[in-house]
Design a protein around this motif. Structure first.
Motif, PDB file in Angstrom:
ATOM      1  N   PRO A   1       0.805  -1.227   0.000  1.00  0.00           N
ATOM      2  CA  PRO A   1       0.000   0.000   0.000  1.00  0.00           C
ATOM      3  C   PRO A   1       0.840   1.279   0.000  1.00  0.00           C
ATOM      4  CG  PRO A   1      -0.842  -1.559   1.621  1.00  0.00           C
ATOM      5  CD  PRO A   1       0.467  -2.079   1.167  1.00  0.00           C
ATOM      6  N   PHE A   2       2.025   1.230   0.619  1.00  0.00           N
ATOM      7  CA  PHE A   2       2.898   2.413   0.628  1.00  0.00           C
ATOM      8  C   PHE A   2       3.484   2.651  -0.758  1.00  0.00           C
ATOM      9  CE2 PHE A   2       2.778   1.055   5.037  1.00  0.00           C
ATOM     10  CZ  PHE A   2       2.566   2.264   5.698  1.00  0.00           C
ATOM     11  N   LEU A   3       3.870   1.574  -1.437  1.00  0.00           N
ATOM     12  CA  LEU A   3       4.378   1.703  -2.805  1.00  0.00           C
ATOM     13  C   LEU A   3       3.296   2.285  -3.713  1.00  0.00           C
ATOM     14  CD1 LEU A   3       6.528   1.201  -4.979  1.00  0.00           C
ATOM     15  CD2 LEU A   3       5.636  -1.140  -5.194  1.00  0.00           C
ATOM     16  N   ALA A   4       2.062   1.764  -3.577  1.00  0.00           N
ATOM     17  CA  ALA A   4       0.953   2.255  -4.405  1.00  0.00           C
ATOM     18  C   ALA A   4       0.692   3.736  -4.135  1.00  0.00           C
ATOM     19  CB  ALA A   4      -0.305   1.430  -4.123  1.00  0.00           C
ATOM     20  N   LEU A   5       0.725   4.143  -2.874  1.00  0.00           N
ATOM     21  CA  LEU A   5       0.444   5.532  -2.515  1.00  0.00           C
ATOM     22  C   LEU A   5       1.541   6.466  -3.027  1.00  0.00           C
ATOM     23  CD1 LEU A   5      -2.017   6.518  -0.862  1.00  0.00           C
ATOM     24  CD2 LEU A   5      -0.487   6.821   1.073  1.00  0.00           C
ATOM     25  N   SER A   6       2.759   5.987  -3.039  1.00  0.00           N
ATOM     26  CA  SER A   6       3.878   6.834  -3.496  1.00  0.00           C
ATOM     27  C   SER A   6       3.768   7.173  -4.976  1.00  0.00           C
ATOM     28  CB  SER A   6       5.207   6.124  -3.230  1.00  0.00           C
ATOM     29  OG  SER A   6       5.374   5.014  -4.096  1.00  0.00           O
ATOM     30  N   ARG A   7       2.895   6.448  -5.709  1.00  0.00           N
ATOM     31  CA  ARG A   7       2.755   6.656  -7.159  1.00  0.00           C
ATOM     32  C   ARG A   7       1.490   7.432  -7.526  1.00  0.00           C
ATOM     33  NH1 ARG A   7       4.363   0.383  -8.735  1.00  0.00           N
ATOM     34  NH2 ARG A   7       6.637   0.645  -8.555  1.00  0.00           N
ATOM     35  N   VAL A   8       0.730   7.879  -6.512  1.00  0.00           N
ATOM     36  CA  VAL A   8      -0.503   8.630  -6.790  1.00  0.00           C
ATOM     37  C   VAL A   8      -0.143  10.094  -7.017  1.00  0.00           C
ATOM     38  CG1 VAL A   8      -2.772   9.303  -5.920  1.00  0.00           C
ATOM     39  CG2 VAL A   8      -1.861   7.028  -5.398  1.00  0.00           C
ATOM     40  N   GLU A   9      -0.160  10.516  -8.273  1.00  0.00           N
ATOM     41  CA  GLU A   9       0.299  11.856  -8.644  1.00  0.00           C
ATOM     42  C   GLU A   9      -0.547  12.972  -8.032  1.00  0.00           C
ATOM     43  OE1 GLU A   9       3.004  12.659 -10.216  1.00  0.00           O
ATOM     44  OE2 GLU A   9       3.604  10.571 -10.503  1.00  0.00           O
ATOM     45  N   SER A  10      -1.828  12.681  -7.738  1.00  0.00           N
ATOM     46  CA  SER A  10      -2.713  13.731  -7.213  1.00  0.00           C
ATOM     47  C   SER A  10      -2.390  14.097  -5.763  1.00  0.00           C
ATOM     48  CB  SER A  10      -4.179  13.286  -7.302  1.00  0.00           C
ATOM     49  OG  SER A  10      -4.384  12.096  -6.557  1.00  0.00           O
ATOM     50  N   LEU A  11      -1.593  13.266  -5.091  1.00  0.00           N
ATOM     51  CA  LEU A  11      -1.240  13.559  -3.701  1.00  0.00           C
ATOM     52  C   LEU A  11      -0.058  14.516  -3.635  1.00  0.00           C
ATOM     53  CD1 LEU A  11      -1.477   9.960  -2.142  1.00  0.00           C
ATOM     54  CD2 LEU A  11      -3.101  11.829  -1.878  1.00  0.00           C
ATOM     55  N   SER A  12       0.075  15.163  -2.483  1.00  0.00           N
ATOM     56  CA  SER A  12       1.178  16.111  -2.303  1.00  0.00           C
ATOM     57  C   SER A  12       2.508  15.371  -2.329  1.00  0.00           C
ATOM     58  CB  SER A  12       1.031  16.851  -0.981  1.00  0.00           C
ATOM     59  OG  SER A  12       1.206  15.950   0.104  1.00  0.00           O
ATOM     60  N   LYS A  13       3.573  16.099  -2.707  1.00  0.00           N
ATOM     61  CA  LYS A  13       4.906  15.488  -2.764  1.00  0.00           C
ATOM     62  C   LYS A  13       5.335  14.995  -1.381  1.00  0.00           C
ATOM     63  CE  LYS A  13       9.611  16.398  -4.417  1.00  0.00           C
ATOM     64  NZ  LYS A  13      10.305  15.902  -3.221  1.00  0.00           N
ATOM     65  N   SER A  14       4.962  15.725  -0.339  1.00  0.00           N
ATOM     66  CA  SER A  14       5.404  15.361   1.012  1.00  0.00           C
ATOM     67  C   SER A  14       4.851  14.005   1.442  1.00  0.00           C
ATOM     68  CB  SER A  14       5.001  16.442   2.016  1.00  0.00           C
ATOM     69  OG  SER A  14       3.586  16.593   2.032  1.00  0.00           O
ATOM     70  N   ILE A  15       3.583  13.743   1.136  1.00  0.00           N
ATOM     71  CA  ILE A  15       3.018  12.454   1.558  1.00  0.00           C
ATOM     72  C   ILE A  15       3.499  11.331   0.646  1.00  0.00           C
ATOM     73  CG2 ILE A  15       0.813  12.482   0.257  1.00  0.00           C
ATOM     74  CD1 ILE A  15      -0.443  11.465   2.944  1.00  0.00           C
ATOM     75  N   ARG A  16       3.737  11.635  -0.643  1.00  0.00           N
ATOM     76  CA  ARG A  16       4.289  10.603  -1.533  1.00  0.00           C
ATOM     77  C   ARG A  16       5.710  10.238  -1.108  1.00  0.00           C
ATOM     78  NH1 ARG A  16       4.940  12.565  -6.589  1.00  0.00           N
ATOM     79  NH2 ARG A  16       3.993  14.610  -6.252  1.00  0.00           N
ATOM     80  N   ASP A  17       6.487  11.246  -0.733  1.00  0.00           N
ATOM     81  CA  ASP A  17       7.860  10.991  -0.278  1.00  0.00           C
ATOM     82  C   ASP A  17       7.865  10.185   1.024  1.00  0.00           C
ATOM     83  OD1 ASP A  17       8.851  12.314  -2.438  1.00  0.00           O
ATOM     84  OD2 ASP A  17       9.342  14.174  -1.374  1.00  0.00           O
ATOM     85  N   ALA A  18       6.922  10.500   1.916  1.00  0.00           N
ATOM     86  CA  ALA A  18       6.828   9.765   3.187  1.00  0.00           C
ATOM     87  C   ALA A  18       6.488   8.298   2.929  1.00  0.00           C
ATOM     88  CB  ALA A  18       5.778  10.402   4.089  1.00  0.00           C
TER      89      ALA A  18
END
Length: 751
Positions: free
Chosen positions: A396-413
């Motif tokens: 789920p973390f890998l999938a979330l890191s690829r969601v472009e609509s999310l902020s960079k900070s949460i994708r990086d986290a």
């Protein structure tokens, strides 16, 4: 003069709560108190300051004496100034809090008025301390109030609360009068019922804890509820909390109250239903933008509570839904509010033992005047273990890191957590590892993600992936803060994925902590055996009361047969044919309806397939339990035993929905077969449990395998004889039933 005890928090919430539900971050109350945060703030107090100070003062109005009470977080002395400190922890950003939240300030005003009266102060200061739960950042608001102004505010709040207080007073008087005239709803007690009821009553009277094993069919529910109701009528108990493991046992409790109501009882009882089940919307999203029942819920809730209390006694799911629709309030939060003011609450274990959903507003005097009844208590250790355990996976973390609509900070986290998982995976030399500490870098990355997710949630992000991970990570972090020798960490490779699970092996202290504070608690079951084992697992001590009742039924009612074959995993392929031949013969000879229990779904499928090869079975109605049955499918399965015109044969799993809480009396069920001794599957996690208990001087194998397995066997066999007129055949299939170890765990009537 009528006396009404009322907590400052309850009064403030009743008067000042308003607006909409926003349960994105958990509780319906946007602010949540945290014990550790309170303690951290209080550590900074100066010498002479007081913390957790209990306050109480009476205020008379219209012939009613209101006793206002509560526990003040802090009472500070700065020169000639006296300051009431009210601490609130919040998940919100402190920038969003520009002034004290009215409901919090109102609570502090009650405390400040009591202090001003006690110390004869003309003015007093109130300090509202808000602490951000993740960052621990603090923000304070300080105001000075005249005693006369505080009195006016408290009196106004009491005036608003008064109609509700009068309603509750009138209801209670009717309740007590009806209880005084109430007799046992059956003509006479079954054997053992009077002893159980009497022991429960004495436990309540003496403020004790009872562990009671009462056989199936004795009528445990009415035998525990009736004495608790009688104690309520005598002023010993203010509320009965009936905790259940399954919907079926909740229904049994509802029927017991209905039975007493038909005998004249006037007592309010609310049944709790899980939020996802009772929600009116397609998705359970508790935000005003999506749900019209969340929008303005708190503006309408007081009227909804008054309405139902004026007109209803037994508030089942259907009744709650009817009134919730009428007043356009959230049915779940509605039932939660009612659970604090009704005479009885019937609900899942969660509402008592799970720190995430337990009724946090039930504290102090209300808890001390309540009795806790825990039905089917043998289920509680496993359930509590799950409540204090947590697991998350890498994917789920890998999938979330690829969601472009999310902020960079949460994708990086999310990327950092994924990377930390990959590092763990690289170090794994086998498919799994057991350890007692979390990998340091991984835990740091998880905590950073939690902080970013929390900010994202508060900024209005509603992507389900973020919310789901936020809640999962929050649970895991909470569990890490509890970790000690009772926990272990299990890390497992699953193809390209990695799972990290923190498991609570021994929840007994947590169970004891949740039960602490009640006037009395009663843990009861048909299979609370061996009693020392179950008492240990349920947080009891040898000094607690214990009761073991014999079966009310005679040996002649049950025809016990034994097939001594091996059901061990390595022998199943060899012995399955002999087992199914024996089952087929018993079914042909007996002619009655059968339930056949296996220790696992895989073994059940093997037995079912082999059984179907024996014959065409056109004269039988054959059923099979599946792993993910809906409530409708379960109902259809059981309905066949009542309505089918053919002999019904059901294949089911021990420990599943059909092995306990199921009542099929008379001809509905006259044969039960139990394949195996119910042992949990041997695996590294069970072995860890075995080592844990062995290190404590106990028989680890019995605690981890034998006792839990035999509890499932006894529950399954208990489906057979339900009334004095029932009779049937019980087929025990396993050669271990002949050994002394297992013989001594069998009920007398099975031997």
């Amino acid at each position: 003069m009528e006396t009404v005890s009322l907590s400052a928090r309850r009064l403030a919430e009743y008067v000042y709560r308003g607006g909409s539900i926003d349960a994105t971050i958990g509780s319906a109350n946007a602010m949540m108190e945290g014990t550790r945060i309170h303690q951290a703030v209080q550590k900074a107090y100066e010498d002479g300051d007081e913390k957790e100070k209990f306050l109480s003062r009476s205020l008379e109005r219209d012939g009613i004496q209101f006793v206002l009470e509560g526990r003040c977080d802090g009472l500070l002395f700065r020169g000639d100034q006296v300051i009431v400190d009210e601490i609130k922890s919040t998940s919100r950003s402190l920038d969003e809090i520009e002034s004290p939240v009215p409901v919090h300030e109102a609570q502090a005003m009650v405390y400040a008025w009591i202090i001003a009266e006690e110390q004869d102060l003309e003015e007093i200061r109130i300090q509202m301390t808000y602490v951000q739960s993740s960052s621990r950042e603090e923000k304070r608001f300080m105001n000075t109030y005249q005693k006369s102004f505080l009195f006016e505010q408290v009196e106004k709040m009491v005036a608003i609360y008064e109609p509700f207080a009068l309603l509750m007073h009138n209801r209670r008087k009717k309740r007590d009068d009806s209880i005084a005239a109430l007799t046992f709803p059956f003509g006479e007690f079954r054997p053992g019922q009077r002893q159980l009821a009497g022991t429960v009553y004495r436990t309540i009277e003496e403020k004790g804890k009872l562990f009671a094993q009462a056989p199936t069919g004795i009528g445990k529910t009415i035998s525990t509820l009736f004495p608790a109701v009688k104690a309520a009528g005598e002023g010993k108990v203010n509320q009965i909390v009936y905790a259940t493991a399954k919907t079926t046992t909740r229904t049994t409790a509802e029927e017991a109250f209905r039975l007493m109501k038909n005998s004249g009882l006037e007592m309010t009882a609310v049944s709790m239903t899980a939020k996802d089940k009772i929600c009116f919307k397609e998705k359970t999203i508790c935000q005003k933008e999506y749900c019209e029942f969340a929008d303005g819920h708190f503006d309408r809730i007081n009227g909804a509570v008054m309405d139902i209390l004026e007109n209803e006694d037994l508030m089942t799911r259907e009744v709650i839904e009817q009134y919730a629709m009428k007043h356009r309030v959230c049915p779940f939060e509605y039932s939660m509010d009612l659970s604090y003011v009704t005479d009885a609450m019937i609900g899942d274990y969660n509402y008592v033992f799970d720190p995430r959903v337990s009724r946090k507003r039930m504290a102090g005097e209300q808890k001390r005047s309540s009795v806790l009844l825990v039905d089917e208590a043998h289920n509680l250790p496993d359930r509590a273990s799950a409540m204090y355990s947590a697991a998350i996976m890498k994917a789920p973390f890998l999938a979330l890191s690829r969601v472009e609509s999310l902020s960079k900070s949460i994708r990086d986290a999310a990327k950092r957590v994924n990377k930390a998982f990959l590092a763990i995976k690289k170090e794994l030399e086998s498919t799994y590892v057991m350890t007692d500490t979390c990998p340091e870098e991984w835990l740091e990355a998880v905590r950073e993600f939690y902080e970013e997710a929390e900010r994202a949630v508060h900024s209005g992000i509603r992507e389900e992936g973020v919310l789901e991970l936020y809640f999962a990570v929050r649970q895991l972090i909470a569990v890490t803060e509890q970790m000690d020798e009772r926990f272990y960490i299990y890390i497992q490779k699953q193809r390209s994925d990695v799972m990290l699970k923190i498991v609570c092996m021994d929840p007994s202290d947590f169970i004891a902590g949740s039960a602490k504070g009640y006037r009395a608690s009663v843990f009861f079951s048909a299979t609370l055996s061996p009693v020392p084992y179950m008492r240990t697992m349920l947080g009891g001590v040898p000094e607690d009361y214990g009761l073991v009742l014999p079966s009310p039924f005679s040996k002649e009612q049950i025809d016990v047969r034994l097939l001594p074959v091996s059901t061990k995993y390595r022998d199943r392929e060899v012995t399955i044919s002999e087992i199914t031949v024996t089952l087929a013969e018993a079914i042909r000879q007996h002619k009655g309806n059968f339930l056949i229990f296996f220790p696992s779904y895989q073994y059940m499928e093997m037995g079912y397939d082999e059984f179907m090869l024996e014959d065409e079975w056109e004269d039988l109605h054959i059923l099979k339990q599946s792993a993910r049955m809906t409530e409708e499918e379960r109902d259809e399965f059981l309905a066949a035993y009542r309505t089918s015109d053919r002999q019904v044969i059901g294949f089911a799993v021990m420990g599943g929905v059909f092995s306990e809480g199921v009542d099929l009396p008379g001809d509905q069920l006259t044969g039960v077969a139990i394949v195996g001794v119910g042992l949990p599957q041997m695996n590294p996690e069970r072995d860890e449990l075995k080592k844990y208990f062995q290190a404590r001087g106990l028989n680890g194998y019995q605690y981890a395998y034998v006792f839990p397995g035999m509890n499932k066997v006894l529950q399954a066999g208990g489906r057979l004889i339900r009334t004095e007129s029932d009779s049937g055949v019980l087929l025990l299939i396993d050669d271990r039933y002949l050994t002394p170890q297992y013989q001594k765990l069998l009920p007398e009537e099975w031997k």
